[in-house]
Design a protein around this motif. Structure first.
Motif, PDB file in Angstrom:
ATOM      1  N   GLU A 168       0.903  -1.265   0.054  1.00  0.00           N
ATOM      2  CA  GLU A 168      -0.039   0.113   0.032  1.00  0.00           C
ATOM      3  C   GLU A 168       0.869   1.244  -0.091  1.00  0.00           C
ATOM      4  O   GLU A 168       0.563   2.221  -0.706  1.00  0.00           O
ATOM      5  CB  GLU A 168      -0.826  -0.112   1.217  1.00  0.00           C
ATOM      6  N   ARG A 169       2.043   1.186   0.798  1.00  0.00           N
ATOM      7  CA  ARG A 169       2.643   2.320   0.935  1.00  0.00           C
ATOM      8  C   ARG A 169       3.588   2.508  -0.494  1.00  0.00           C
ATOM      9  O   ARG A 169       3.773   3.749  -0.961  1.00  0.00           O
ATOM     10  CB  ARG A 169       3.625   2.154   1.920  1.00  0.00           C
ATOM     11  N   VAL A 170       4.326   1.582  -0.917  1.00  0.00           N
ATOM     12  CA  VAL A 170       4.791   1.672  -2.355  1.00  0.00           C
ATOM     13  C   VAL A 170       4.117   1.635  -3.536  1.00  0.00           C
ATOM     14  O   VAL A 170       4.446   2.647  -4.557  1.00  0.00           O
ATOM     15  CB  VAL A 170       5.611   0.485  -2.200  1.00  0.00           C
ATOM     16  N   LEU A 171       2.938   1.007  -3.689  1.00  0.00           N
ATOM     17  CA  LEU A 171       2.366   0.804  -4.795  1.00  0.00           C
ATOM     18  C   LEU A 171       0.987   1.529  -4.864  1.00  0.00           C
ATOM     19  O   LEU A 171       0.370   1.649  -5.663  1.00  0.00           O
ATOM     20  CB  LEU A 171       2.236  -0.551  -5.646  1.00  0.00           C
ATOM     21  N   GLY A 172       0.491   1.630  -3.375  1.00  0.00           N
ATOM     22  CA  GLY A 172      -0.822   2.406  -3.591  1.00  0.00           C
ATOM     23  C   GLY A 172      -2.144   1.306  -3.352  1.00  0.00           C
ATOM     24  O   GLY A 172      -3.392   1.580  -3.140  1.00  0.00           O
ATOM     25  N   TYR A 173      -1.863  -0.011  -3.346  1.00  0.00           N
ATOM     26  CA  TYR A 173      -2.785  -0.915  -3.516  1.00  0.00           C
ATOM     27  C   TYR A 173      -3.247  -1.571  -1.847  1.00  0.00           C
ATOM     28  O   TYR A 173      -2.111  -1.490  -1.053  1.00  0.00           O
ATOM     29  CB  TYR A 173      -2.331  -2.263  -4.170  1.00  0.00           C
ATOM     30  N   CYS A 227      11.884  -4.800 -12.831  1.00  0.00           N
ATOM     31  CA  CYS A 227      10.901  -4.723 -13.644  1.00  0.00           C
ATOM     32  C   CYS A 227      10.235  -3.697 -13.346  1.00  0.00           C
ATOM     33  O   CYS A 227      10.146  -3.015 -12.087  1.00  0.00           O
ATOM     34  CB  CYS A 227      10.084  -5.856 -13.652  1.00  0.00           C
ATOM     35  N   ARG A 228       9.328  -2.963 -14.160  1.00  0.00           N
ATOM     36  CA  ARG A 228       8.313  -2.132 -14.019  1.00  0.00           C
ATOM     37  C   ARG A 228       7.022  -2.597 -13.564  1.00  0.00           C
ATOM     38  O   ARG A 228       6.482  -3.953 -14.268  1.00  0.00           O
ATOM     39  CB  ARG A 228       8.191  -1.037 -15.232  1.00  0.00           C
ATOM     40  N   PHE A 229       6.159  -2.124 -12.324  1.00  0.00           N
ATOM     41  CA  PHE A 229       5.163  -2.538 -11.788  1.00  0.00           C
ATOM     42  C   PHE A 229       3.992  -1.567 -11.709  1.00  0.00           C
ATOM     43  O   PHE A 229       4.410  -0.357 -11.469  1.00  0.00           O
ATOM     44  CB  PHE A 229       5.568  -2.993 -10.333  1.00  0.00           C
ATOM     45  N   ARG A 230       2.783  -1.914 -12.094  1.00  0.00           N
ATOM     46  CA  ARG A 230       1.857  -0.881 -12.379  1.00  0.00           C
ATOM     47  C   ARG A 230       1.168  -0.487 -10.728  1.00  0.00           C
ATOM     48  O   ARG A 230       1.099  -1.418 -10.009  1.00  0.00           O
ATOM     49  CB  ARG A 230       0.786  -1.263 -12.888  1.00  0.00           C
ATOM     50  N   THR A 231       1.317   0.730 -10.859  1.00  0.00           N
ATOM     51  CA  THR A 231       0.866   1.201  -9.141  1.00  0.00           C
ATOM     52  C   THR A 231      -0.818   1.436  -9.400  1.00  0.00           C
ATOM     53  O   THR A 231      -1.380   1.150 -10.303  1.00  0.00           O
ATOM     54  CB  THR A 231       1.256   2.807  -9.148  1.00  0.00           C
ATOM     55  N   ALA A 232      -1.363   1.662  -8.383  1.00  0.00           N
ATOM     56  CA  ALA A 232      -2.816   1.912  -8.046  1.00  0.00           C
ATOM     57  C   ALA A 232      -3.229   3.104  -8.835  1.00  0.00           C
ATOM     58  O   ALA A 232      -4.341   3.202  -9.142  1.00  0.00           O
ATOM     59  CB  ALA A 232      -3.296   2.036  -6.728  1.00  0.00           C
ATOM     60  N   ASP A 233      -2.460   3.877  -9.032  1.00  0.00           N
ATOM     61  CA  ASP A 233      -2.625   5.290  -9.921  1.00  0.00           C
ATOM     62  C   ASP A 233      -2.484   5.022 -11.435  1.00  0.00           C
ATOM     63  O   ASP A 233      -2.455   5.805 -12.446  1.00  0.00           O
ATOM     64  CB  ASP A 233      -1.861   6.180  -9.319  1.00  0.00           C
TER      65      ASP A 233
END
Length: 223
Positions: free
Chosen positions: A159-164, A205-211
């Protein structure tokens, strides 16, 4: 036949077994249980079970045992768990049941206590709790995948890193969140882990965020 079955249970080296009168006094204790105390059967026979050496370390446990015996003497099967202490100070945990033994008229004539030493299991549970507490507080994202890549566990750090919210990942395929241009490399690394369980792999790698943005992550995987 009844006597043989009783003796088979009583002599089981993996179970602590005792036969107790309805007033709580000790009638017999098996050899396995006696290995946990510095006493002989002759010394404890006839004594109230809650006053025997197994419970000398704790007045609270003695009170619990007396209550369990009273309930069993009234016909109740009483499941219990207790933390005890050996004569050398080593702590151990037992889990078992007080069983009422009845005659042909249904009257309780004695009580059979049988229990197992579950110390190793309890320690594994405590280690798991400590590990889970570490994961809950870790600043790293920790993810557990099954062999198909579906998420079985996701730590709160996501949640802190990616917003999920971490529960959003449960049951979903973790590779679906990886950038399409990076997915082949990460999938190949995952396949290597499946084929070679002793290895550790690290990929970026690139990881999709919640935004719906992309963030670069360094991912370390172990099987």
């Amino acid at each position: 036949r009844i006597e043989r079955r009783y003796q088979a249970v009583f002599a089981d080296p993996n179970i602590l077994v005792g036969l107790i009168d309805t007033d709580g006094s000790v009638l017999d204790i098996n050899r396995t249980a006696m290995e946990y105390v510095d006493a002989t059967i002759a010394e404890i026979a006839g004594e109230p079970f809650w006053e025997t050496p197994w419970f000398d370390h704790s007045p609270a446990v003695r009170a619990d045992v007396k209550e369990w015996i009273d309930r069993a003497a009234n016909g109740e099967y009483v499941d219990f768990e207790a933390d005890l202490v050996r004569p050398d100070g080593e702590h151990y945990t037992i889990e078992g049941v007080f069983r009422p033994v009845t005659d042909d008229d249904g009257e309780v004539v004695s009580l059979l206590i049988s229990d197992r030493d579950i110390t190793e299991r309890k320690e594994r549970e405590r280690e798991l709790q400590r590990y889970e507490a570490y994961l809950e507080k870790s600043s790293d994202i920790v993810t557990v995948l099954d062999e198909s890549g579906r998420v079985k566990y996701q730590s709160p750090a996501v949640e802190r890193v990616l917003g999920y919210k971490h529960e959003e990942f449960f049951g979903r395929n973790g590779f679906d969140f990886i950038h399409p241009d990076d997915r082949a490399e990460v999938t190949a690394a995952f396949a290597d882990l499946i084929a070679n369980p002793e290895t550790t792999v690290t990929v970026e790698c690139r990881f999709r965020t919640a935004d719906d943005e992309w963030r670069w992550l360094e991912v370390r995987g172990t099987n």
